[in-house]
Write a protein that holds these residues in place. Structure first.
Motif, PDB file in Angstrom:
ATOM      1  N   GLU A  85     -62.215  58.944 -50.043  1.00  0.00           N
ATOM      2  CA  GLU A  85     -62.620  57.550 -49.855  1.00  0.00           C
ATOM      3  C   GLU A  85     -64.133  57.386 -49.927  1.00  0.00           C
ATOM      4  OE1 GLU A  85     -60.966  56.358 -46.139  1.00  0.00           O
ATOM      5  OE2 GLU A  85     -58.921  56.132 -46.926  1.00  0.00           O
ATOM      6  N   GLY A  86     -64.838  58.479 -50.220  1.00  0.00           N
ATOM      7  CA  GLY A  86     -66.291  58.415 -50.350  1.00  0.00           C
ATOM      8  C   GLY A  86     -67.051  58.634 -49.061  1.00  0.00           C
ATOM      9  N   ARG A  87     -66.344  59.031 -47.998  1.00  0.00           N
ATOM     10  CA  ARG A  87     -67.020  59.302 -46.732  1.00  0.00           C
ATOM     11  C   ARG A  87     -67.589  60.722 -46.736  1.00  0.00           C
ATOM     12  NH1 ARG A  87     -64.853  55.417 -43.267  1.00  0.00           N
ATOM     13  NH2 ARG A  87     -66.775  55.690 -42.084  1.00  0.00           N
ATOM     14  N   VAL A  88     -68.579  60.944 -45.901  1.00  0.00           N
ATOM     15  CA  VAL A  88     -69.193  62.268 -45.784  1.00  0.00           C
ATOM     16  C   VAL A  88     -68.859  62.815 -44.403  1.00  0.00           C
ATOM     17  CG1 VAL A  88     -71.337  63.585 -45.744  1.00  0.00           C
ATOM     18  CG2 VAL A  88     -71.064  61.680 -47.348  1.00  0.00           C
ATOM     19  N   ILE A  89     -68.147  63.937 -44.366  1.00  0.00           N
ATOM     20  CA  ILE A  89     -67.792  64.540 -43.084  1.00  0.00           C
ATOM     21  C   ILE A  89     -68.419  65.921 -43.000  1.00  0.00           C
ATOM     22  CG2 ILE A  89     -65.578  65.462 -43.914  1.00  0.00           C
ATOM     23  CD1 ILE A  89     -64.765  64.374 -40.852  1.00  0.00           C
ATOM     24  N   ARG A  90     -69.066  66.165 -41.877  1.00  0.00           N
ATOM     25  CA  ARG A  90     -69.795  67.419 -41.664  1.00  0.00           C
ATOM     26  C   ARG A  90     -69.383  68.000 -40.330  1.00  0.00           C
ATOM     27  NH1 ARG A  90     -74.839  68.048 -38.976  1.00  0.00           N
ATOM     28  NH2 ARG A  90     -75.881  70.039 -39.468  1.00  0.00           N
ATOM     29  N   LYS A  91     -69.161  69.312 -40.299  1.00  0.00           N
ATOM     30  CA  LYS A  91     -68.784  69.941 -39.037  1.00  0.00           C
ATOM     31  C   LYS A  91     -69.932  70.786 -38.511  1.00  0.00           C
ATOM     32  CE  LYS A  91     -66.224  73.553 -41.511  1.00  0.00           C
ATOM     33  NZ  LYS A  91     -64.892  74.154 -41.706  1.00  0.00           N
ATOM     34  N   LEU A 150     -68.138  69.872 -33.417  1.00  0.00           N
ATOM     35  CA  LEU A 150     -68.342  68.432 -33.526  1.00  0.00           C
ATOM     36  C   LEU A 150     -68.298  68.073 -35.006  1.00  0.00           C
ATOM     37  CD1 LEU A 150     -69.155  65.748 -32.020  1.00  0.00           C
ATOM     38  CD2 LEU A 150     -71.513  66.316 -32.653  1.00  0.00           C
ATOM     39  N   TYR A 151     -67.548  67.014 -35.315  1.00  0.00           N
ATOM     40  CA  TYR A 151     -67.485  66.524 -36.687  1.00  0.00           C
ATOM     41  C   TYR A 151     -68.230  65.199 -36.767  1.00  0.00           C
ATOM     42  CZ  TYR A 151     -63.839  69.973 -37.655  1.00  0.00           C
ATOM     43  OH  TYR A 151     -63.147  71.146 -37.822  1.00  0.00           O
ATOM     44  N   GLU A 152     -69.108  65.099 -37.753  1.00  0.00           N
ATOM     45  CA  GLU A 152     -69.864  63.868 -37.970  1.00  0.00           C
ATOM     46  C   GLU A 152     -69.306  63.149 -39.190  1.00  0.00           C
ATOM     47  OE1 GLU A 152     -73.853  65.199 -38.453  1.00  0.00           O
ATOM     48  OE2 GLU A 152     -74.184  65.491 -36.301  1.00  0.00           O
TER      49      GLU A 152
END
Length: 237
Positions: free
Chosen positions: A95-101, A131-133
């Motif tokens: 969906e174009g989101r950026v997820i970082r752990k 933690l996921y951002e």
């Protein structure tokens, strides 16, 4: 980084680690992954093993190789149209989101008497906190618990790879999962990390991972700041 020597081929293990790093933005779109010699040194494998892993990721559409320019990330979502099941992270990335752990801690702890980790694993065990951002904002906090016999965890092995890939490397095979969901207020420390109030109810996810013998080898508790993004499950019929 240690790899399992009695599971699936080494190049497939490395391929999955690199793919997970791409998915979570450790290797961003349009950037180059580390050169082959550096990957050989990190994983302690031969040049042909690294090249086989990269070859499969090129075939799957994640990477592009160019003579003299390195190997570039050109896609961070699944390319398979036949895949009907996707991890929640994959849904967000598509969906174009950026997820970082972000790895917060990995340590042996004493379990509080009466807690679920104590009931499952006894007095002590390994706890890993992440933690996921989501788009730069704190979104999910996870505490993962493991039995003491798994031993201590090397943070360098956990920083940018799948938790279950790490378990597999430590000769732990997961046969099935069970998830439970509830609405719950987070502990003060978690509320602080997620930037929510302590009395603010969040989606809470309990996960049990079982080995082939039916024993629980991992238990986790996750808090989702679902006002940022609802938890998504896709069904195909």
């Amino acid at each position: 980084m240690s790899l399992s020597r009695n599971k699936r081929p080494l190049y497939q293990q490395i391929k999955n680690i690199i793919k997970d790093r791409i998915l979570h933005g450790h290797y961003p779109l349009e950037s180059n992954i580390p050169p082959e010699p550096r990957l050989e040194e990190e994983f302690g494998v031969s040049k042909i093993t690294i090249r086989n892993a990269i070859k499969e990721l090129v075939q799957e559409g994640y990477l592009e190789t160019s003579s003299g320019k390195g190997t570039k990330v050109i896609r961070n979502t699944s390319t398979s149209k036949r895949s009907t099941w996707k991890r929640f992270t994959e849904v967000l990335v598509e969906e174009g989101r950026v997820i970082r752990k972000v790895l917060l801690s990995a340590e042996v702890v004493i379990h509080e008497e009466g807690s679920r980790p104590h009931a499952l694993f006894g007095d002590t065990g390994l706890r890993i906190e992440r933690l996921y951002e989501l788009d730069g904002k704190p979104y999910i906090h996870y505490s993962h618990y493991f039995p003491g016999w798994i031993g201590e965890a090397d943070p360098s092995e956990l920083d940018a790879q799948s938790l279950y890939g790490w378990l597999e490397e430590h000769k732990v095979s997961i046969a099935k999962f069970r998830d439970e969901f509830a609405a719950a207020s987070p502990p003060p420390a978690v509320a602080g990390l997620l930037q929510t109030g302590e009395s603010h109810p969040l989606l809470k996810r309990y996960r049990y991972a079982y080995d082939e013998a039916g024993s629980v080898v991992e238990y986790s508790e996750g808090y989702y700041h679902s006002e940022l993004q609802p938890y998504v499950v896709n069904y195909d019929v």
